[in-house]
Design an enzyme around this catalytic site. Structure first.
Site, PDB file in Angstrom:
ATOM      1  N   LYS A  21       0.843  -1.220   0.000  1.00 57.59           N
ATOM      2  CA  LYS A  21       0.000   0.000   0.000  1.00 57.59           C
ATOM      3  C   LYS A  21       0.868   1.256   0.000  1.00 57.59           C
ATOM      4  O   LYS A  21       0.638   2.179  -0.773  1.00 57.59           O
ATOM      5  CB  LYS A  21      -0.906  -0.014   1.238  1.00 57.59           C
ATOM      6  CG  LYS A  21      -1.482   1.341   1.630  1.00 57.59           C
ATOM      7  CD  LYS A  21      -2.428   1.252   2.801  1.00 57.59           C
ATOM      8  CE  LYS A  21      -1.840   1.582   4.147  1.00 57.59           C
ATOM      9  NZ  LYS A  21      -1.527   2.993   4.396  1.00 57.59           N
ATOM     10  N   ASN A  22       1.849   1.267   0.903  1.00 60.16           N
ATOM     11  CA  ASN A  22       2.604   2.510   1.083  1.00 60.16           C
ATOM     12  C   ASN A  22       3.656   2.740   0.003  1.00 60.16           C
ATOM     13  O   ASN A  22       4.273   3.802  -0.041  1.00 60.16           O
ATOM     14  CB  ASN A  22       3.222   2.543   2.493  1.00 60.16           C
ATOM     15  CG  ASN A  22       2.147   2.706   3.550  1.00 60.16           C
ATOM     16  OD1 ASN A  22       1.008   3.069   3.237  1.00 60.16           O
ATOM     17  ND2 ASN A  22       2.480   2.407   4.794  1.00 60.16           N
ATOM     18  N   ARG A  90      -3.669  10.707   3.816  1.00 62.09           N
ATOM     19  CA  ARG A  90      -2.422  11.468   3.880  1.00 62.09           C
ATOM     20  C   ARG A  90      -1.821  11.698   2.500  1.00 62.09           C
ATOM     21  O   ARG A  90      -0.764  12.304   2.391  1.00 62.09           O
ATOM     22  CB  ARG A  90      -1.390  10.700   4.722  1.00 62.09           C
ATOM     23  CG  ARG A  90      -1.908  10.192   6.028  1.00 62.09           C
ATOM     24  CD  ARG A  90      -1.783  11.169   7.128  1.00 62.09           C
ATOM     25  NE  ARG A  90      -0.469  11.709   7.269  1.00 62.09           N
ATOM     26  CZ  ARG A  90      -0.203  12.861   7.881  1.00 62.09           C
ATOM     27  NH1 ARG A  90      -1.179  13.576   8.374  1.00 62.09           N
ATOM     28  NH2 ARG A  90       1.025  13.302   7.986  1.00 62.09           N
ATOM     29  N   ASP A 114      -4.928   8.364  10.095  1.00 65.91           N
ATOM     30  CA  ASP A 114      -5.335   7.513  11.209  1.00 65.91           C
ATOM     31  C   ASP A 114      -5.503   8.324  12.477  1.00 65.91           C
ATOM     32  O   ASP A 114      -4.975   9.410  12.618  1.00 65.91           O
ATOM     33  CB  ASP A 114      -4.253   6.465  11.449  1.00 65.91           C
ATOM     34  CG  ASP A 114      -4.165   5.495  10.295  1.00 65.91           C
ATOM     35  OD1 ASP A 114      -5.216   5.113   9.792  1.00 65.91           O
ATOM     36  OD2 ASP A 114      -3.039   5.148   9.910  1.00 65.91           O
ATOM     37  N   ASP A 304       4.184   0.178  12.556  1.00 65.07           N
ATOM     38  CA  ASP A 304       2.967  -0.517  12.087  1.00 65.07           C
ATOM     39  C   ASP A 304       2.951  -1.996  12.475  1.00 65.07           C
ATOM     40  O   ASP A 304       1.966  -2.682  12.230  1.00 65.07           O
ATOM     41  CB  ASP A 304       2.856  -0.420  10.560  1.00 65.07           C
ATOM     42  CG  ASP A 304       2.764   1.008  10.102  1.00 65.07           C
ATOM     43  OD1 ASP A 304       1.667   1.484   9.861  1.00 65.07           O
ATOM     44  OD2 ASP A 304       3.822   1.661  10.023  1.00 65.07           O
TER      45      ASP A 304
HETATM   46  N1  EPU Z   1       5.873  14.256  11.504  1.00 62.99           N
HETATM   47  C1  EPU Z   1       5.916  15.581  11.855  1.00 62.99           C
HETATM   48  N2  EPU Z   1       5.880  16.526  10.860  1.00 62.99           N
HETATM   49  C2  EPU Z   1       5.804  16.176   9.539  1.00 62.99           C
HETATM   50  C3  EPU Z   1       5.763  14.804   9.186  1.00 62.99           C
HETATM   51  C4  EPU Z   1       5.805  13.868  10.196  1.00 62.99           C
HETATM   52  O1  EPU Z   1       5.990  15.916  13.038  1.00 62.99           O
HETATM   53  O2  EPU Z   1       5.780  17.064   8.681  1.00 62.99           O
HETATM   54  C5  EPU Z   1       5.900  13.227  12.559  1.00 62.99           C
HETATM   55  C6  EPU Z   1       4.595  12.412  12.609  1.00 62.99           C
HETATM   56  O3  EPU Z   1       3.604  13.082  13.346  1.00 62.99           O
HETATM   57  C7  EPU Z   1       5.054  11.122  13.250  1.00 62.99           C
HETATM   58  C8  EPU Z   1       6.475  10.955  12.697  1.00 62.99           C
HETATM   59  O4  EPU Z   1       6.878  12.264  12.250  1.00 62.99           O
HETATM   60  O5  EPU Z   1       5.110  11.280  14.644  1.00 62.99           O
HETATM   61  C9  EPU Z   1       6.619   9.968  11.583  1.00 62.99           C
HETATM   62  O6  EPU Z   1       5.728  10.276  10.528  1.00 62.99           O
HETATM   63  P1  EPU Z   1       6.060   9.928   9.014  1.00 62.99           P
HETATM   64  O7  EPU Z   1       6.026  11.176   8.240  1.00 62.99           O
HETATM   65  O8  EPU Z   1       7.289   9.099   8.961  1.00 62.99           O
HETATM   66  O9  EPU Z   1       4.821   9.025   8.635  1.00 62.99           O
HETATM   67  P2  EPU Z   1       3.871   9.156   7.363  1.00 62.99           P
HETATM   68  O10 EPU Z   1       4.643   9.383   6.134  1.00 62.99           O
HETATM   69  O11 EPU Z   1       2.748  10.062   7.665  1.00 62.99           O
HETATM   70  C10 EPU Z   1       4.029   6.636   6.719  1.00 62.99           C
HETATM   71  C11 EPU Z   1       3.046   5.519   6.532  1.00 62.99           C
HETATM   72  C12 EPU Z   1       2.546   5.051   7.887  1.00 62.99           C
HETATM   73  C13 EPU Z   1       3.738   4.591   8.719  1.00 62.99           C
HETATM   74  C14 EPU Z   1       4.762   5.731   8.829  1.00 62.99           C
HETATM   75  C15 EPU Z   1       6.011   5.329   9.571  1.00 62.99           C
HETATM   76  C16 EPU Z   1       2.030   6.033   4.425  1.00 62.99           C
HETATM   77  C17 EPU Z   1       0.833   6.483   3.674  1.00 62.99           C
HETATM   78  N3  EPU Z   1       1.926   5.995   5.735  1.00 62.99           N
HETATM   79  O12 EPU Z   1       3.296   7.679   7.338  1.00 62.99           O
HETATM   80  O13 EPU Z   1       1.716   3.952   7.651  1.00 62.99           O
HETATM   81  O14 EPU Z   1       3.297   4.232  10.010  1.00 62.99           O
HETATM   82  O15 EPU Z   1       5.126   6.184   7.516  1.00 62.99           O
HETATM   83  O16 EPU Z   1       6.663   4.278   8.930  1.00 62.99           O
HETATM   84  O17 EPU Z   1       3.048   5.691   3.839  1.00 62.99           O
HETATM   85  C18 EPU Z   1      -0.213   2.642   7.819  1.00 62.99           C
HETATM   86  O18 EPU Z   1       0.110   2.139   6.722  1.00 62.99           O
HETATM   87  O19 EPU Z   1      -1.142   2.199   8.539  1.00 62.99           O
HETATM   88  C19 EPU Z   1       0.517   3.814   8.297  1.00 62.99           C
HETATM   89  C20 EPU Z   1       0.068   4.612   9.264  1.00 62.99           C
END
Ligand code: EPU
Length: 431
Positions: A21-22, A90, A114, A304
């Site tokens: 998915k990601n 997102r 989420d 995850d």
């Molecule tokens: N964060 C910030 N500011 C930002 C971006 C992130 O403070 O501008 C913080 C977030 O709040 C969090 C941390 O940094 O505390 C990590 O967030 P990250 O940006 O790495 O996560 P994401 O890109 O929003 C993706 C996956 C998530 C997975 C995370 C970590 C997708 C669509 N989502 O999220 O997957 O948990 O990376 O590996 O790729 C899922 O698939 O269920 C899921 C939540």
């Protein structure tokens, strides 16, 4: 929509991991960077790719699906405004780079996602601004423009965020000049995205110490790519295999390299698996040892994976801890598992050694799981995708009937999950 699950059945057989998915959703956005055709194979048919399709079509993509192969062609950007989608997630923020590069302006809705914490996007916006975008926002929208085009820059992410790394890459590949991104995330899905972008003609170097170097190119071409298997699906099915004595589940397409940390963790608690060509077999047991676990960015133990794994920890003899260092609020599901008989206490202290951004905050980001607790069926409303799969695993090993409400959340990331589980012998009905 609901699942009615009659648990406590031994599950045996093969289950195949689908495309990630990601990775898939990000590659669909990457396909917006070119006016040529892109072909994605091993494409997962899930809620989140459906929503990303909606987004791409709104921008002007022609989308064709044939089984697990999809063709995306965005010969022109017809619309720079991604208006409200059928559900919030997102992904829209990642469309900023392609839209700014191809059309000079972009409007995307404020994000959803989420229920696992506030999930800000400050790192994304800082990167785009460093590349020359001007960004404004109100309650509902981000408004971005790059009247003179995006230009390469030196960017230091304050945390190795997956989304911010992807957003910066997707914006820099067509920007004028060179970009250096420090403190990047190096999750396998990001590497897969980079492989796809390289096929499209991008120049992206992976340096040591979490640095990526990008040389902007004038144009990208179409490309064909086979999406990597979903390592979150693999871990979910692995935990299901391990969680109940007598289970024997072969997780087809599970990739050892991408699961290295998970497999080590399984060995530490005394779990059994066998790596074969084409997949990994996981064997159920009830003799597990407790563990002190901490989630981290890759190559650490992925955030995850803690929810499905917590079900296993309810079946160990002793007290385990999980210290969640990626998200500040990812233990909401513990309350529901306690309704099923688990003994999980969520606390605000850092129960671990890793550097943690939440140390000075009162957020409930560590869990103490005392086992071994038999689980019994309960009625549960799914909170988010990974919590949902944890409840489903819990329901499958629990004695009696569970009703799991809000199955749409699980469908966001797991294709046809009920039918695939039935093939293993699960008693599950979708109503
Ligand atoms: N964060 C910030 N500011 C930002 C971006 C992130 O403070 O501008 C913080 C977030 O709040 C969090 C941390 O940094 O505390 C990590 O967030 P990250 O940006 O790495 O996560 P994401 O890109 O929003 C993706 C996956 C998530 C997975 C995370 C970590 C997708 C669509 N989502 O999220 O997957 O948990 O990376 O590996 O790729 C899922 O698939 O269920 C899921 C939540």
């Amino acid at each position: 929509m609901k699942f009615i699950v009659n648990g406590g059945k031994i599950l045996k057989g093969d289950i195949e991991v689908k495309g990630s998915k990601n990775a898939a959703t990000k590659m669909m956005i990457a396909a917006l960077l070119t006016d040529e055709k892109c072909v994605l194979e091993n494409f997962p048919n899930i809620g989140d790719t459906g929503l990303t399709q909606e987004l791409c079509e709104m921008i002007g993509t022609k989308f064709e699906k044939n089984g697990t192969t999809v063709v995306l062609e965005t010969s022109e950007i017809k619309n720079c405004r991604v208006s409200t989608l059928s559900r919030k997630n997102r992904i829209p923020i990642l469309a900023l780079g392609p839209l700014l590069n191809r059309a000079g302006k972009a409007e995307v809705p404020v994000l959803g996602g989420d229920k696992i914490g506030p999930r800000p996007i400050d790192f994304h916006l800082n990167s785009l601004k460093a590349l020359g975008a001007e960004i404004d926002f109100d309650q509902n929208y981000y408004y971005a423009k790059a009247s003179n085009g995006l230009k390469g820059a030196k960017i230091n992410l304050s945390y190795p965020s997956v989304g911010a790394t992807e957003n910066t890459i997707l914006s820099a590949v067509l920007a004028k000049g060179k970009t250096v991104i420090q403190n990047v995330a190096i999750e396998p899905e990001i590497i897969d995205l980079i492989l796809f972008l390289q096929k499209m003609g991008a120049i992206i170097e992976l340096g040591s110490n979490r640095i990526i170097y990008i040389e902007g190119v004038r144009k990208l071409n179409g490309a064909r790519h086979n999406i990597m298997p979903d390592r979150n699906e693999a871990v979910s099915f692995a935990c299901l295999g391990l969680a109940f004595p007598g289970n024997e589940i072969k997780v087809k397409n599970a990739n050892q390299l991408n699961l290295l940390t998970f497999l080590n963790t399984i060995r530490r608690i005394g779990g059994r698996y066998k790596i074969e060509d084409g997949g990994i077999i996981f064997y159920g047991s009830e003799n597990y040892k407790p563990i002190k676990l901490e989630t981290d960015t890759h190559p650490g133990y992925m955030t995850d994976w803690q929810q499905p794994f917590s079900i296993l920890l309810t079946q160990t003899s002793g007290v385990s801890t999980i210290h969640e260092t990626v998200y500040e609020d990812r233990f909401g599901y513990a309350e529901d598992l306690n309704l099923m008989g688990a003994n999980i206490k969520v606390v605000s202290e850092c129960l671990g050694e890793l550097h943690c951004r939440f140390k000075e905050h009162a957020c409930m980001h560590s869990a103490i799981i005392s086992g071994r607790t038999p689980l019994s069926g309960a009625n549960i409303k799914v909170r988010d995708l990974r919590a949902g799969i944890a409840h489903l695993i819990a329901a499958l090993i629990a004695e009696g009937e569970s009703i799991i409400d809000g199955v749409e959340e699980i469908d966001r990331g797991y294709e046809n999950i009920d039918e695939r589980l039935k093939n293993l012998g699960a008693d599950i009905k979708r109503v």
